[in-house]
Design an enzyme around this catalytic site. Structure first.
Site, PDB file in Angstrom:
ATOM      1  N   ARG A   1     -41.241  46.921  -8.748  1.00 13.15           N
ATOM      2  CA  ARG A   1     -42.554  47.101  -8.082  1.00 13.15           C
ATOM      3  C   ARG A   1     -43.728  46.822  -9.022  1.00 13.15           C
ATOM      4  NH1 ARG A   1     -40.587  52.304  -8.654  1.00 13.15           N
ATOM      5  NH2 ARG A   1     -41.876  53.712  -9.898  1.00 13.15           N
ATOM      6  N   SER A   2     -43.468  46.817 -10.342  1.00 13.30           N
ATOM      7  CA  SER A   2     -44.547  46.545 -11.298  1.00 13.30           C
ATOM      8  C   SER A   2     -44.547  45.115 -11.817  1.00 13.30           C
ATOM      9  CB  SER A   2     -44.430  47.499 -12.502  1.00 13.30           C
ATOM     10  OG  SER A   2     -44.618  48.832 -12.101  1.00 13.30           O
TER      11      SER A   2
ATOM     12  N   CYS B   1     -37.219  65.458 -27.009  1.00 10.49           N
ATOM     13  CA  CYS B   1     -38.495  65.769 -27.665  1.00 10.49           C
ATOM     14  C   CYS B   1     -38.482  67.142 -28.346  1.00 10.49           C
ATOM     15  CB  CYS B   1     -39.646  65.682 -26.661  1.00 10.49           C
ATOM     16  SG  CYS B   1     -39.338  66.541 -25.112  1.00 10.49           S
TER      17      CYS B   1
ATOM     18  N   GLN C   1     -43.023  74.422 -23.095  1.00  8.42           N
ATOM     19  CA  GLN C   1     -43.131  72.967 -22.983  1.00  8.42           C
ATOM     20  C   GLN C   1     -44.188  72.534 -21.973  1.00  8.42           C
ATOM     21  OE1 GLN C   1     -38.338  72.650 -23.716  1.00  8.42           O
ATOM     22  NE2 GLN C   1     -39.298  70.904 -22.728  1.00  8.42           N
TER      23      GLN C   1
ATOM     24  N   HIS D   1     -45.477  70.410 -27.110  1.00  6.19           N
ATOM     25  CA  HIS D   1     -44.455  71.448 -26.935  1.00  6.19           C
ATOM     26  C   HIS D   1     -44.539  72.442 -28.094  1.00  6.19           C
ATOM     27  CE1 HIS D   1     -43.037  69.176 -23.678  1.00  6.19           C
ATOM     28  NE2 HIS D   1     -41.870  68.751 -24.132  1.00  6.19           N
TER      29      HIS D   1
END
Length: 329
Positions: free
Chosen positions: A37-38, A126, A153, A234
């Site tokens: 779609r991009s 992360c 977070q 975080h």
């Protein structure tokens, strides 16, 4: 140096482009890759417009490095295709992290494990990255026995939909929900999906990934992961029991001497890490360093980092930098 950024239109992809530009990564040709779609839309990098292409075209272009941040399903389906074409993939999803044949890399800790034959390299979670950045030097010196961690977070860890939910709730707008409950003025002890053992996937990543990164299964990690209404960054409350005793001044010095770690720890001046100050920075900040007075050889500390930078984009770019510096691509 032909580089593909897969998932270039997402939150982490955007930061990835920013970090690549800031660090002057040696790119001669940049391929921006996203979902169908991009395709055909354009994105700017260093003032130049680039047309977004699809995954099949990106594989055919045979970039030396492809940095993925497009979700686990995309990584599982497409990373092997890039690897088969000779591309080295640095993958930011959870797809390959616990695969015994794939390296899980935080460059400051274990980049030396990488070789030219590693074609799919996993970027850790992360929350794991900022945790091990602080734990690694302490483990080396005092040997960890057990780690208990509670995370706080930000919604950016969930993605754009979650950021929009928080913004809508603050503005009093009814909108699409990323979470099963409101997040504004709330705290959800629910990051990722629940597993049969009662923990969430996020909590089990925190339990398993540090052992793999530090190549040591002799310590254990127990985690509770909580989503809070901050836009980015975080935070982690960490309790570490060591086999050997420590001096607090030595702990602070060890952390301060660790590349990528900054100690912010002065209660007299209310100096401690906060997500608002970690925003847009690559360091992992550590503070509230104190002895646990209820148990021998045990330390408490508070760890904060920008989850989209060191927790994702920056770590991935650092891996790519290492590959280039060591002629592994």
């Amino acid at each position: 140096m032909k580089v593909a950024v897969v998932g270039a239109t997402g939150m982490v992809g955007e930061v990835m482009l920013k970090v690549l530009a800031e660090r002057n990564f040696p790119i001669t040709e940049l391929l921006l890759v996203a979902s169908e779609r991009s395709v055909g839309k354009t994105l700017s990098y260093k003032g130049k417009e680039h047309t977004i292409i699809g995954l099949a075209d990106a594989v055919a272009a045979k970039p030396q490095i492809a940095i993925f941040s497009a979700g686990g399903d995309t990584s599982l389906a497409w990373a092997p295709k890039f690897a088969a074409a000779g591309t080295t993939v640095v993958d930011n999803s959870s797809a390959w992290r616990m695969d015994p044949d794939k390296k899980l890399i935080v460059p400051e800790i274990n980049a030396h494990e990488l070789s030219a034959t590693d074609k799919i390299i996993a970027n850790p979670n992360c929350s794991t990255i900022q945790l091990v950045m602080a734990l690694a030097p302490l483990h080396k010196k005092y040997k960890m026995k057990r780690v208990v961690i509670s995370t706080y977070q930000s919604v950016s860890g969930t993605g754009l939909k979650a950021v929009k939910q928080l913004e809508n709730e603050i503005a009093g707008i009814q909108g699409e929900m990323a979470y099963p409950y409101p997040i504004n003025r709330n705290a959800l002890p629910h990051c990722d999906v629940f597993l049969e053992n009662g923990y969430t996937k996020e909590e089990m990543k925190l339990a398993r990934e540090p052992q793999k990164i530090l190549d040591d299964r002799t310590f254990s990690v127990s985690a509770t992961a909580v989503r809070i209404p901050t836009a980015g960054g975080h935070s982690e409350s960490v309790n570490v029991e060591f086999l050997n005793d420590f001096e607090l001044n030595e702990v602070r010095q060890l952390l301060n001497d660790t590349p990528g770690v900054t100690v912010q720890d002065n209660p007299d001046t209310n100096t401690y890490p906060m997500p608002i100050y970690a925003h847009d920075k690559d360091e992992v900040f550590v503070g509230r360093i104190r002895r646990d007075e209820t148990q021998r050889n045990t330390l408490n500390m508070w760890i904060v980092s920008d989850n989209l930078r060191k927790g994702a984009a920056t770590n991935a770019v650092q891996i790519a930098e290492y590959l280039v510096a060591k002629d592994l691509v």
